[in-house]
Scaffold this motif. Structure first.
Motif, PDB file in Angstrom:
ATOM      1  N   LYS A   1       0.844  -1.219   0.000  1.00 45.28           N
ATOM      2  CA  LYS A   1       0.000   0.000   0.000  1.00 45.28           C
ATOM      3  C   LYS A   1       0.868   1.253   0.000  1.00 45.28           C
ATOM      4  O   LYS A   1       0.574   2.212  -0.710  1.00 45.28           O
ATOM      5  N   LYS A   2       1.929   1.248   0.784  1.00 46.19           N
ATOM      6  CA  LYS A   2       2.830   2.395   0.826  1.00 46.19           C
ATOM      7  C   LYS A   2       3.496   2.617  -0.522  1.00 46.19           C
ATOM      8  O   LYS A   2       3.602   3.753  -1.015  1.00 46.19           O
ATOM      9  N   LEU A   3       3.952   1.528  -1.162  1.00 46.80           N
ATOM     10  CA  LEU A   3       4.579   1.631  -2.473  1.00 46.80           C
ATOM     11  C   LEU A   3       3.602   2.115  -3.522  1.00 46.80           C
ATOM     12  O   LEU A   3       3.963   2.891  -4.417  1.00 46.80           O
TER      13      LEU A   3
ATOM     14  N   LYS B   1       1.121   4.160  -3.105  1.00 44.29           N
ATOM     15  CA  LYS B   1       0.926   5.606  -2.918  1.00 44.29           C
ATOM     16  C   LYS B   1       2.068   6.394  -3.568  1.00 44.29           C
ATOM     17  O   LYS B   1       1.851   7.467  -4.107  1.00 44.29           O
ATOM     18  N   ASN B   2       3.260   5.839  -3.538  1.00 42.19           N
ATOM     19  CA  ASN B   2       4.435   6.525  -4.121  1.00 42.19           C
ATOM     20  C   ASN B   2       4.463   6.444  -5.624  1.00 42.19           C
ATOM     21  O   ASN B   2       5.141   7.228  -6.272  1.00 42.19           O
ATOM     22  N   VAL B   3       3.757   5.478  -6.222  1.00 45.97           N
ATOM     23  CA  VAL B   3       3.735   5.296  -7.668  1.00 45.97           C
ATOM     24  C   VAL B   3       2.812   6.312  -8.342  1.00 45.97           C
ATOM     25  O   VAL B   3       3.057   6.754  -9.451  1.00 45.97           O
ATOM     26  N   SER B   4       1.739   6.653  -7.671  1.00 48.19           N
ATOM     27  CA  SER B   4       0.724   7.542  -8.249  1.00 48.19           C
ATOM     28  C   SER B   4       1.300   8.783  -8.723  1.00 48.19           C
ATOM     29  O   SER B   4       1.802   9.535  -9.099  1.00 48.19           O
TER      30      SER B   4
END
Length: 126
Positions: A119-121, A123-126
């Motif tokens: 989930k954290k990763l 969010k960083n991709v968006s």
């Protein structure tokens, strides 16, 4: 300077030093080899080799030599994993992760940690 990949025995000792901090050969030997037939002099020789490679430092302040990790945990482990990714998984972190998850059962708490990381990763991709 090129990073030196520790052997399996050296990595075991480094893990003790990373966790405990500076320690004597006796302390490390008792933690790593207490339940085995490995002698104290074998531990000493491994740690002397690690000193020569620059993986540990040695303080000679007291009667006993105190060894400490000269390399940090995260960069050392990242170096090892990168080597495995390149040599065994054609550089694919996905292939490495999938193999690791397939190799052994995943505990429920570890699965929850993996889900949180994904989930954290995301969010960083968006």
């Amino acid at each position: 300077m090129k990073a030196i990949a520790p052997t399996a025995a050296e990595l075991t000792i480094l893990r003790v030093l990373w966790r405990r901090g500076p320690s004597t050969v006796r302390d490390v030997h008792e933690e790593v080899y207490a339940e085995t037939g490995t002698g104290y002099t074998s531990s000493l020789k491994i740690m002397q080799n690690m000193l020569a490679k620059g993986l540990v430092t040695r303080a000679e302040d007291a009667r006993q030599h105190i060894y400490a990790a000269a390399v940090s945990e995260r960069p050392t482990l990242n170096h090892l994993v990168s080597g495995w990714m390149d040599s065994a998984f054609d550089g694919s972190s996905l292939a490495l992760a999938m193999q690791a998850l397939d190799a052994r059962p995943v505990a429920a708490d570890e699965l929850a940690q993996l889900k949180a990381l994904i989930k954290k990763l995301e969010k960083n991709v968006s």
